[in-house]
Design an enzyme around this catalytic site. Sequence first.
Site, PDB file in Angstrom:
ATOM      1  N   HIS A  19      -7.582  14.832 -17.462  1.00 17.87           N
ATOM      2  CA  HIS A  19      -6.207  14.568 -18.082  1.00 17.87           C
ATOM      3  C   HIS A  19      -5.415  15.830 -17.795  1.00 17.87           C
ATOM      4  CE1 HIS A  19      -8.070  11.456 -20.264  1.00 17.87           C
ATOM      5  NE2 HIS A  19      -6.707  10.656 -20.093  1.00 17.87           N
ATOM      6  N   ARG A  37      -6.313  -1.730  -5.012  1.00 15.30           N
ATOM      7  CA  ARG A  37      -7.454  -2.286  -4.101  1.00 15.30           C
ATOM      8  C   ARG A  37      -8.745  -1.989  -4.778  1.00 15.30           C
ATOM      9  NH1 ARG A  37      -3.611  -0.127   0.044  1.00 15.30           N
ATOM     10  NH2 ARG A  37      -3.264  -1.737   1.471  1.00 15.30           N
ATOM     11  N   ARG A  49      -5.700  -6.196  -7.931  1.00 19.22           N
ATOM     12  CA  ARG A  49      -6.250  -7.289  -6.806  1.00 19.22           C
ATOM     13  C   ARG A  49      -7.684  -7.575  -6.929  1.00 19.22           C
ATOM     14  NH1 ARG A  49      -5.216  -6.372  -0.529  1.00 19.22           N
ATOM     15  NH2 ARG A  49      -6.683  -4.946  -0.717  1.00 19.22           N
ATOM     16  N   GLU A 100      -0.485 -13.561   2.542  1.00 20.25           N
ATOM     17  CA  GLU A 100      -0.767 -12.590   3.800  1.00 20.25           C
ATOM     18  C   GLU A 100      -1.571 -13.432   4.807  1.00 20.25           C
ATOM     19  OE1 GLU A 100      -3.713  -9.572   2.582  1.00 20.25           O
ATOM     20  OE2 GLU A 100      -4.824 -10.872   1.126  1.00 20.25           O
ATOM     21  N   ASN A 131       0.500  -6.402   6.165  1.00 22.54           N
ATOM     22  CA  ASN A 131      -0.722  -5.741   7.085  1.00 22.54           C
ATOM     23  C   ASN A 131      -1.377  -7.004   7.626  1.00 22.54           C
ATOM     24  OD1 ASN A 131       0.249  -3.626   6.073  1.00 22.54           O
ATOM     25  ND2 ASN A 131      -1.567  -3.294   4.589  1.00 22.54           N
ATOM     26  N   ASP A 132      -2.187  -7.884   6.874  1.00 27.59           N
ATOM     27  CA  ASP A 132      -2.874  -9.084   7.273  1.00 27.59           C
ATOM     28  C   ASP A 132      -1.787 -10.043   7.890  1.00 27.59           C
ATOM     29  OD1 ASP A 132      -5.504  -8.400   7.338  1.00 27.59           O
ATOM     30  OD2 ASP A 132      -5.314  -8.343   5.034  1.00 27.59           O
ATOM     31  N   ARG A 180      -5.832  -5.921  13.634  1.00 29.93           N
ATOM     32  CA  ARG A 180      -4.927  -4.505  13.057  1.00 29.93           C
ATOM     33  C   ARG A 180      -5.678  -3.361  13.287  1.00 29.93           C
ATOM     34  NH1 ARG A 180      -4.718  -5.809   6.519  1.00 29.93           N
ATOM     35  NH2 ARG A 180      -5.035  -3.579   6.108  1.00 29.93           N
ATOM     36  N   CYS A 239       3.548  -5.714  -1.012  1.00 32.73           N
ATOM     37  CA  CYS A 239       2.467  -4.648  -1.081  1.00 32.73           C
ATOM     38  C   CYS A 239       2.092  -3.965   0.103  1.00 32.73           C
ATOM     39  CB  CYS A 239       1.391  -5.076  -2.024  1.00 32.73           C
ATOM     40  SG  CYS A 239       0.715  -6.214  -1.625  1.00 32.73           S
TER      41      CYS A 239
END
Length: 546
Positions: free
Chosen positions: A188, A295, A331, A429, A452-453, A463, A500
Amino acid sequence: MQSFFGKSVYKGIVLGPVVVLKNTDSQVRRKKIEDVESEKQRIEQARKQAIKQLEALYEKAVKEVGEASAAIFEVHRMMIEDEDYLDAIDNMIKTEKVNAEYAVAVTGDHFSGMFARMDDDYMKAKAADIKDISNRLVRNLQGERDVDFSSMEPSIIIAEDLSPSETVQMDKDKILAFVTVHGSTNSHTAILARMMNIPALIGVPLNPEEIKAGMQAVVDGFNGEVIFEPTAELRERTMQRIAEEKEKLQLLQTLKGKESITLDGRKVHLYANIGSVDDLGYVLENDAEGIGLFRSEFLYLGRNDFPTEEEQFQAYKQVLQVMAEKKVIIRTLDIGADKQVDYFHLEKEENPAMGYRAIRICLKQPDIFKTQLRALFRVAVFGNLSIMYPMIISVEEVERIYEIVHEVQRDLEKSQIPYRIPEQGIMIETPAAVMISDELAQMVDFFSIGTNDLTQYTLAIDRQNEKLNDFYNPHHRAILKMIQMVAENAHQHDKWVGICGELGADPELTEDFLRMGIDELSVAPSMILRLRKEIREMKVSENERN
Ligand code: PEP
Ligand code: MG
């Protein structure tokens, strides 16, 4: 000139005098006692005093560094009421007939040693917290006051280690940097240092005893170096770099704590993308309003076996607790394609990006999926959690997901384990998901567009393939039209929609996205303030359109 390297937890550069903080552990002597009850009474008083101190520290921290970072003092307050810890202290007084200070110090050492030996980084970080609360109790028992840092000159703080309460009590205007011998990036203290925008190096192999107070030093957080007694030339170069950095950051810093709102009143949520608990510091440092994409598959990478439900639970809990009441969207597992893990034993495929990955693995191997869902549902009671499912192409997949969700829910119910089913969304996506987004919008709580996808599948461009860079055009009208369509379908069913993928952080498109009605942008933490600046300078209402 002497230099040492360590791990940088905040990038910045400073030049100034050093102050060496002596270890604040109080000297504790063992004394034989007769009156067990009166020692227990003393503990009770010290504990009550500590609760008051921690509440005051919490209030101070909320004002200075925000609620999320102040949460550590809430945690300390809870720890100081932990029955195992208090019972161990009482038991020692009773069985060994020792004074309260000694019982607290030894129990504190036992508990913190136990946490320090654990493999899990999160549990390890607890060792410092336990030491911190034990030292506080001992100080209260001995009638000492908290160390007063307010009289310090602006300095570089050198210490073996720093506790969160020491860190937050310091007057941040007077601290140029922290350099500690110990500490973890998860601690912390590191989080607070990042939040305060103070360059900080940890794990620096120096001996504080050998550092003379008042000595000049350069702390360079960009390459993790501290240089004592710099030459005149290095001092001058450093001053130049400091001025450059200051100029860059100054403008953006003023946007912290401000809303991401256009001149004509359109608000958008600016959230951060993270891959691990270690990234939380960047989220706080850049004043993200939440986490729009965690992710979770990164928890599965770089190890030899699946993370257990408990390991996942602890990691997610840390994220939720640090983010306090702010939204955190986790996700579910998106393994496969470029993210390969040996223990999944995935077969080699011709087209991995279009292969066995993400939700497809979860639906085919529901045990893996259920472990993650259990951890997520259990952890949901600790904060503002949402979850989302990647790579969706059909209504049937969502139906199957909900069946599995209900199975997990029934199991938790049966075992009487506390849980909450969080808000559930999907990633958009794939072109298929875009085309049926009107149907999907009726089934889920929100959409998050993974550009992205979506770009790779729409433009048929891998990609990962560098050769195709010239063809890869994320501004392609097909993509923008798809985003528009998804936003319209979401809103038609009163669902919110975010982006995102990397495109969400493209300042050239921010205005277009807002006009399309995008409600949330989740981007790399370092982009948050830059985008906030753009947003606060634009108008998006209809009559402003050129
Ligand atoms: C995306 O595809 O845009 C996305 C955000 O997910 P990832 O980059 O992890 O595939
Ligand atoms: Mg993706």
